[in-house]
Every structure is written in C-alpha cells, then in structure tokens.
Design a protein around this motif. Structure first.
Motif, PDB file in Angstrom:
ATOM      1  N   THR A 112       0.728  -1.214   0.031  1.00 35.98           N
ATOM      2  CA  THR A 112      -0.055   0.001   0.023  1.00 35.98           C
ATOM      3  C   THR A 112       0.771   1.221   0.088  1.00 35.98           C
ATOM      4  OG1 THR A 112      -0.200  -0.016   2.463  1.00 35.98           O
ATOM      5  CG2 THR A 112      -1.650  -1.158   1.283  1.00 35.98           C
ATOM      6  N   MET A 113       2.162   1.094   0.147  1.00 35.25           N
ATOM      7  CA  MET A 113       3.145   2.262   0.183  1.00 35.25           C
ATOM      8  C   MET A 113       3.687   2.506  -1.299  1.00 35.25           C
ATOM      9  SD  MET A 113       6.784   2.592   2.111  1.00 35.25           S
ATOM     10  CE  MET A 113       7.552   1.339   1.391  1.00 35.25           C
ATOM     11  N   GLU A 250       9.524  -4.637  -6.861  1.00 38.73           N
ATOM     12  CA  GLU A 250       9.444  -4.145  -8.311  1.00 38.73           C
ATOM     13  C   GLU A 250       8.271  -3.002  -8.306  1.00 38.73           C
ATOM     14  OE1 GLU A 250      10.748  -7.807 -11.087  1.00 38.73           O
ATOM     15  OE2 GLU A 250       8.463  -7.473 -10.524  1.00 38.73           O
ATOM     16  N   ARG A 251       7.328  -3.403  -7.414  1.00 35.60           N
ATOM     17  CA  ARG A 251       6.275  -2.152  -7.463  1.00 35.60           C
ATOM     18  C   ARG A 251       6.839  -0.900  -6.828  1.00 35.60           C
ATOM     19  NH1 ARG A 251      -0.148  -3.609  -6.023  1.00 35.60           N
ATOM     20  NH2 ARG A 251      -0.732  -1.071  -5.657  1.00 35.60           N
ATOM     21  N   LYS A 256      15.951  -0.477  -9.315  1.00 33.03           N
ATOM     22  CA  LYS A 256      17.005   0.329  -8.452  1.00 33.03           C
ATOM     23  C   LYS A 256      17.755  -0.656  -7.631  1.00 33.03           C
ATOM     24  CE  LYS A 256      14.592   4.645  -7.970  1.00 33.03           C
ATOM     25  NZ  LYS A 256      13.259   4.549  -8.243  1.00 33.03           N
ATOM     26  N   ARG A 257      18.975  -0.456  -7.450  1.00 23.80           N
ATOM     27  CA  ARG A 257      19.898  -1.176  -6.265  1.00 23.80           C
ATOM     28  C   ARG A 257      19.332  -1.217  -5.043  1.00 23.80           C
ATOM     29  NH1 ARG A 257      24.081  -2.960  -8.373  1.00 23.80           N
ATOM     30  NH2 ARG A 257      24.770  -3.726  -6.558  1.00 23.80           N
ATOM     31  N   GLY A 264      18.998  -5.487  -6.069  1.00 27.73           N
ATOM     32  CA  GLY A 264      17.650  -5.256  -5.830  1.00 27.73           C
ATOM     33  C   GLY A 264      16.715  -6.457  -6.424  1.00 27.73           C
ATOM     34  N   ALA A 265      15.739  -6.144  -7.364  1.00 30.46           N
ATOM     35  CA  ALA A 265      14.876  -7.240  -8.057  1.00 30.46           C
ATOM     36  C   ALA A 265      15.487  -7.982  -8.609  1.00 30.46           C
ATOM     37  CB  ALA A 265      13.938  -6.290  -8.845  1.00 30.46           C
ATOM     38  N   GLY A 266      16.609  -7.799  -9.318  1.00 37.71           N
ATOM     39  CA  GLY A 266      17.553  -8.646  -9.988  1.00 37.71           C
ATOM     40  C   GLY A 266      18.011  -9.861  -8.842  1.00 37.71           C
TER      41      GLY A 266
END
Length: 287
Positions: A112-113, A250-251, A256-257, A264-266
């Motif tokens: 929700t953020m 991702e959301r 970004k790192r 991060g997501a990677g």
C-alpha cells in the motif's frame, strides 16, 4: 435462558459484565507488563517525519518476530530429528508454514506504500537492509541455503557471527532427514551423508531413487512420506514469500539497487531459482 437472565446480561455485577474483569495489577502482571509493550513500542523509532516510515518499520518488526519463532521451531524440530523422532517435528513444521504465511501476507500491507511514499524516507536509513537480517539468515542456513558470503554483514558482531557460522557448517534439516532415510534401509552413499555441510546441497540420484521408493510405498514408509510432504509445505510457502518480496520491491522501487548493495529485484529474481529439497520436487515428474 429466562427473560430475567436475558435482562441481566452485561449489567454491573452480572457474571458476564466487564466489571468482573481484573483491574488491580499492583501485585501481578497485566497484559502490557507480560508482553513488555512499552519496550516493544519504544523500539519503533522512525528517523524522519514521513508518514509511511511507520508502516515500513512495523512490517519489518513483525517479520523479525515471526522469523525468530520460525528459527525456534526449526531448532526444536531438528533436535528431535537428530534423535530419530519424526512425529513431533511435523507439528513444528506446520507452525513454521503458518508463520511463513503471515510473513507472506505482510508484503500485501507494505504494497500500500507507493514509490513516492517510500522516497520520502528512503535515504534516511542508509545501507540498512533486510539482506542483513540475522534471523532470516539463520532460517535459510537451517533450511539448507548455504553461502559463506552471507556471513559478512555479521562479522562485526561475534555473538551473531558465531552461531550463524556454526549453523552453516552443521547439517540442515534436509541433511537430518536424509540420515533417517538412510537408516530406514536405503543406505545412502557417503558423499550424501558425510558431505561438506557448508556447501549448498546438490541433488543426488541415490537420494532421488530412495524418495521414489518412499512415494511408491507410502504405507510402508508413512513417517518418511509425511515428513517429506511437510518439508515441501515449508519450501512451497518460502517460495511464495520470496515471490511476494520480489513483486513488492518491483512495485515500490522498480529495478533500482537495493539499500544493502544488491541489485535489488535482480538479486531477488535469482533467489527464486534456489531449490532447498530438490529430490522431493523431482520425484513428482517420474511417479
């Protein structure tokens, strides 16, 4: 219930009224005392005025409490497995799964953020990251995901580093399960039972063949079969937690790192490929 009894429900002095509850705690523990709620709330220390930093801290606090419970349950289950007991660990592993579910659901609250909300306080906590969670790392080591690099964030605190290193070099819960599998008459090879536990476990054909026999003869090997399925429950829910973590990241920050220095997501996508109990998944293809 008589008409008169119905009229008395909730009235002062009635057995079910609130004034019958204990209210004098000068000599006994109250709810807040027992749970040390003042201490708990005092740990909630945002470093900015951003509204959503409160949410961010609360979610991570709650997750750390669940992680601590998971580690305790795994420790207890593993101690019993070392002694050849399989029924007790089933309840403990069921509790682990339910705790994992709560952690997974917590990501839905954090989602929700918005990115804008997060950027209001993101720079304030520097390099702090869930990547550095000692309880999370302990859980991973106990489940068998071993990587010595993961010890580095804790090198500055021996009281954390020592137990983590010990856990990384000790048999995982799956290693203990394979000992029981071997003791049941399957005679697994030394490279499985006496391997370097600090290294990630790799699928072995002898182990796969043994589990195939268990799954084809569930009546004969019921305890092992139940334990295997419960381990799958644990890993299944753990995968869901990882996936929800990835989609939340991702959301909120895209690609970004991460604050801890990972991609991060990677990095989280790569973690989805980790398989803790490989043969338990592989047998399903060949049954």
């Amino acid at each position: 219930m008589t008409d008169q009894a119905q009229k008395n429900v909730g009235r002062p002095g009635a057995p079910d009224s609130a004034d019958q509850a204990y209210s004098d705690f000068t000599r006994s523990l109250s709810y807040g005392d027992y749970l040390q709620l003042e201490l708990l709330r005092s740990a909630h220390q945002p470093v900015t005025e951003a509204h959503d930093e409160h949410l961010f801290i609360a979610i991570h606090h709650v997750s750390e409490v669940w992680l601590d419970l998971i580690v305790r349950e795994l420790q207890a289950a593993m101690l019993l497995l070392e002694g050849g007991i399989t029924d007790g660990p089933l309840k403990m592993l069921s509790r682990v799964v339910r705790a994992e579910e709560q952690m997974t659901n917590a990501w839905d609250v954090l989602k929700t953020m918005t990115p804008t909300d997060y950027l209001e306080f993101r720079s304030a906590f520097g390099q702090a990251s869930g990547f550095q969670s000692e309880r999370y790392r302990m859980m991973e080591f106990m489940l068998g995901n071993r990587n010595a690099v993961m010890l580095r964030p804790h090198a500055h605190r021996e009281e954390l580093y020592g137990p983590l290193k010990e856990a990384m070099e000790a048999p995982s819960i799956y290693d203990l399960t394979l000992r029981l599998l071997s003791q049941a008459g399957f005679g697994l090879p030394a490279e499985v039972l006496e391997r370097d536990y600090s290294q990630p476990y790799r699928s072995h054909p002898a182990v796969k063949a043994a589990w195939m026999e268990v799954y084809r003869n569930t009546d004969r090997y019921w305890e092992l079969y139940e334990l295997a399925e419960k381990l799958l429950d644990v890993e299944d829910q753990f995968r869901r937690w990882r996936f929800n973590h990835l989609t939340t990241v991702e959301r909120v920050i895209g690609f970004k790192r991460g604050s801890g220095g990972t991609s991060g997501a990677g990095y989280l996508k790569k973690a989805l490929d980790v398989v803790l109990f490989p043969e338990l998944w592989e047998v399903r293809t060949e049954l």
